[in-house]
Design a protein around this motif. Structure first.
Motif, PDB file in Angstrom:
ATOM      1  N   MET A 159      20.388  37.603  28.295  1.00  0.00           N
ATOM      2  CA  MET A 159      20.436  37.784  29.697  1.00  0.00           C
ATOM      3  C   MET A 159      21.528  38.419  30.197  1.00  0.00           C
ATOM      4  O   MET A 159      22.454  38.183  29.828  1.00  0.00           O
ATOM      5  N   LYS A 160      21.151  39.292  31.320  1.00  0.00           N
ATOM      6  CA  LYS A 160      22.238  40.258  31.979  1.00  0.00           C
ATOM      7  C   LYS A 160      22.987  39.042  32.871  1.00  0.00           C
ATOM      8  O   LYS A 160      22.463  38.151  33.657  1.00  0.00           O
ATOM      9  N   GLN A 161      24.513  39.521  32.822  1.00  0.00           N
ATOM     10  CA  GLN A 161      25.093  38.447  33.959  1.00  0.00           C
ATOM     11  C   GLN A 161      25.078  39.226  35.187  1.00  0.00           C
ATOM     12  O   GLN A 161      25.015  40.333  35.495  1.00  0.00           O
ATOM     13  N   THR A 162      25.499  38.539  36.163  1.00  0.00           N
ATOM     14  CA  THR A 162      25.405  38.759  37.606  1.00  0.00           C
ATOM     15  C   THR A 162      26.982  39.321  37.827  1.00  0.00           C
ATOM     16  O   THR A 162      27.961  39.028  37.128  1.00  0.00           O
ATOM     17  N   LEU A 163      26.973  39.848  38.970  1.00  0.00           N
ATOM     18  CA  LEU A 163      28.278  40.584  39.287  1.00  0.00           C
ATOM     19  C   LEU A 163      29.305  39.351  39.633  1.00  0.00           C
ATOM     20  O   LEU A 163      30.464  39.427  39.210  1.00  0.00           O
ATOM     21  N   VAL A 164      28.646  38.420  40.139  1.00  0.00           N
ATOM     22  CA  VAL A 164      29.682  37.283  40.356  1.00  0.00           C
ATOM     23  C   VAL A 164      30.084  36.737  39.088  1.00  0.00           C
ATOM     24  O   VAL A 164      31.314  36.294  38.970  1.00  0.00           O
ATOM     25  N   GLN A 165      29.251  36.507  38.044  1.00  0.00           N
ATOM     26  CA  GLN A 165      29.848  36.053  36.987  1.00  0.00           C
ATOM     27  C   GLN A 165      30.981  36.993  36.123  1.00  0.00           C
ATOM     28  O   GLN A 165      31.917  36.428  35.594  1.00  0.00           O
ATOM     29  N   THR A 166      30.652  38.355  36.104  1.00  0.00           N
ATOM     30  CA  THR A 166      31.607  39.072  35.431  1.00  0.00           C
ATOM     31  C   THR A 166      32.788  39.447  36.305  1.00  0.00           C
ATOM     32  O   THR A 166      33.930  39.271  35.816  1.00  0.00           O
ATOM     33  N   THR A 167      32.908  39.182  37.552  1.00  0.00           N
ATOM     34  CA  THR A 167      34.034  39.306  38.535  1.00  0.00           C
ATOM     35  C   THR A 167      34.674  37.826  38.163  1.00  0.00           C
ATOM     36  O   THR A 167      36.059  37.983  38.023  1.00  0.00           O
ATOM     37  N   ARG A 168      34.165  36.802  38.142  1.00  0.00           N
ATOM     38  CA  ARG A 168      34.881  35.483  37.680  1.00  0.00           C
ATOM     39  C   ARG A 168      35.384  35.558  36.399  1.00  0.00           C
ATOM     40  O   ARG A 168      36.687  35.235  36.467  1.00  0.00           O
ATOM     41  N   GLU A 169      34.978  36.029  35.449  1.00  0.00           N
ATOM     42  CA  GLU A 169      35.469  36.214  34.057  1.00  0.00           C
ATOM     43  C   GLU A 169      36.370  37.227  33.998  1.00  0.00           C
ATOM     44  O   GLU A 169      37.454  36.774  33.415  1.00  0.00           O
ATOM     45  N   THR A 170      36.355  38.323  34.835  1.00  0.00           N
ATOM     46  CA  THR A 170      37.460  39.117  35.001  1.00  0.00           C
ATOM     47  C   THR A 170      38.925  38.540  35.464  1.00  0.00           C
ATOM     48  O   THR A 170      39.872  38.564  35.078  1.00  0.00           O
ATOM     49  N   ASP A 171      38.666  37.709  36.610  1.00  0.00           N
ATOM     50  CA  ASP A 171      39.652  37.248  37.350  1.00  0.00           C
ATOM     51  C   ASP A 171      40.260  35.873  36.179  1.00  0.00           C
ATOM     52  O   ASP A 171      41.685  35.887  36.242  1.00  0.00           O
ATOM     53  N   ILE A 172      39.705  35.206  35.466  1.00  0.00           N
ATOM     54  CA  ILE A 172      40.068  34.283  34.616  1.00  0.00           C
ATOM     55  C   ILE A 172      40.961  35.139  33.495  1.00  0.00           C
ATOM     56  O   ILE A 172      42.043  34.629  33.062  1.00  0.00           O
ATOM     57  N   ALA A 173      40.339  36.549  33.153  1.00  0.00           N
ATOM     58  CA  ALA A 173      40.889  37.001  31.897  1.00  0.00           C
ATOM     59  C   ALA A 173      42.303  37.735  32.418  1.00  0.00           C
ATOM     60  O   ALA A 173      43.266  37.586  31.716  1.00  0.00           O
ATOM     61  N   ILE A 174      42.347  38.145  33.684  1.00  0.00           N
ATOM     62  CA  ILE A 174      43.461  38.765  33.924  1.00  0.00           C
ATOM     63  C   ILE A 174      44.748  37.570  34.217  1.00  0.00           C
ATOM     64  O   ILE A 174      45.891  37.858  33.886  1.00  0.00           O
ATOM     65  N   GLY A 175      44.167  36.272  34.578  1.00  0.00           N
ATOM     66  CA  GLY A 175      45.099  35.308  35.075  1.00  0.00           C
ATOM     67  C   GLY A 175      45.726  34.996  33.654  1.00  0.00           C
ATOM     68  O   GLY A 175      46.900  34.618  33.510  1.00  0.00           O
ATOM     69  N   ALA A 176      44.622  34.963  32.522  1.00  0.00           N
ATOM     70  CA  ALA A 176      45.375  34.166  31.316  1.00  0.00           C
ATOM     71  C   ALA A 176      46.502  35.357  30.888  1.00  0.00           C
ATOM     72  O   ALA A 176      47.329  34.782  30.218  1.00  0.00           O
ATOM     73  N   THR A 177      46.126  36.684  30.925  1.00  0.00           N
ATOM     74  CA  THR A 177      47.056  37.668  30.459  1.00  0.00           C
ATOM     75  C   THR A 177      48.243  37.438  31.337  1.00  0.00           C
ATOM     76  O   THR A 177      49.613  37.573  30.498  1.00  0.00           O
ATOM     77  N   ILE A 178      48.222  37.332  32.465  1.00  0.00           N
ATOM     78  CA  ILE A 178      49.377  37.254  33.208  1.00  0.00           C
ATOM     79  C   ILE A 178      50.306  35.782  32.744  1.00  0.00           C
ATOM     80  O   ILE A 178      51.462  36.038  32.696  1.00  0.00           O
ATOM     81  N   LYS A 179      49.644  34.903  32.617  1.00  0.00           N
ATOM     82  CA  LYS A 179      50.303  33.610  31.813  1.00  0.00           C
ATOM     83  C   LYS A 179      50.814  34.022  30.617  1.00  0.00           C
ATOM     84  O   LYS A 179      52.104  33.673  30.096  1.00  0.00           O
TER      85      LYS A 179
END
Length: 136
Positions: free
Chosen positions: A1-21
């Motif tokens: 199933m293809k992800q929506t823009l909202v899902q991929t944006t949320r995942e991106t925000d989480i990944a960037i935050g985790a990397t900052i941590k």
């Protein structure tokens, strides 16, 4: 199933935050010190690290300056590119270890009685403080 823009944006925000941590912990900075360096509250840094709040590019650059890191060190893992000398697997393992260490420190603080005791009514207000409170 293809992800929506909202899902991929949320995942991106989480990944960037985790990397900052990860980078913050590698630099040996607390959330409070990073917050002071970039002119925000430590709660805001927590929100960035959790991916709750999106990091603006100007803020990302300020964070990178404070951590002595290149912006690509934060963005690279999201693009599937690890910073020089690190693999994505190492970054992910480091993040899991940092989370485990944080939980261990909270458990130690609870066991030693160093955390404040709050009422149930205070719990909602304490949500931004990472939930490290003991209820009565």
């Amino acid at each position: 199933m293809k992800q929506t823009l909202v899902q991929t944006t949320r995942e991106t925000d989480i990944a960037i935050g985790a990397t900052i941590k990860i980078l913050r912990k590698q630099a040996g900075l607390s959330q409070e010190r990073l917050a002071a360096a970039i002119g925000v509250t430590f709660q805001q840094v927590q929100k960035y690290e959790k991916g709750t709040n999106r990091v603006a590019v100007s803020t990302l650059i300020a964070i990178c300056h404070a951590l002595g890191a290149e912006p690509m060190a934060v963005i690279g893992p999201v693009l599937g590119k690890a910073p020089a000398g690190q693999s994505l697997a190492v970054l992910h393992l480091h993040n899991r270890l940092a989370d485990a260490e944080e939980r261990l420190e909270a458990i130690k603080a609870i066991a030693s009685g160093k955390l404040p005791v709050v009422s149930g009514a205070d719990i909602a207000a304490a949500a931004d403080l990472n939930g490290y409170f003991v209820t009565q």
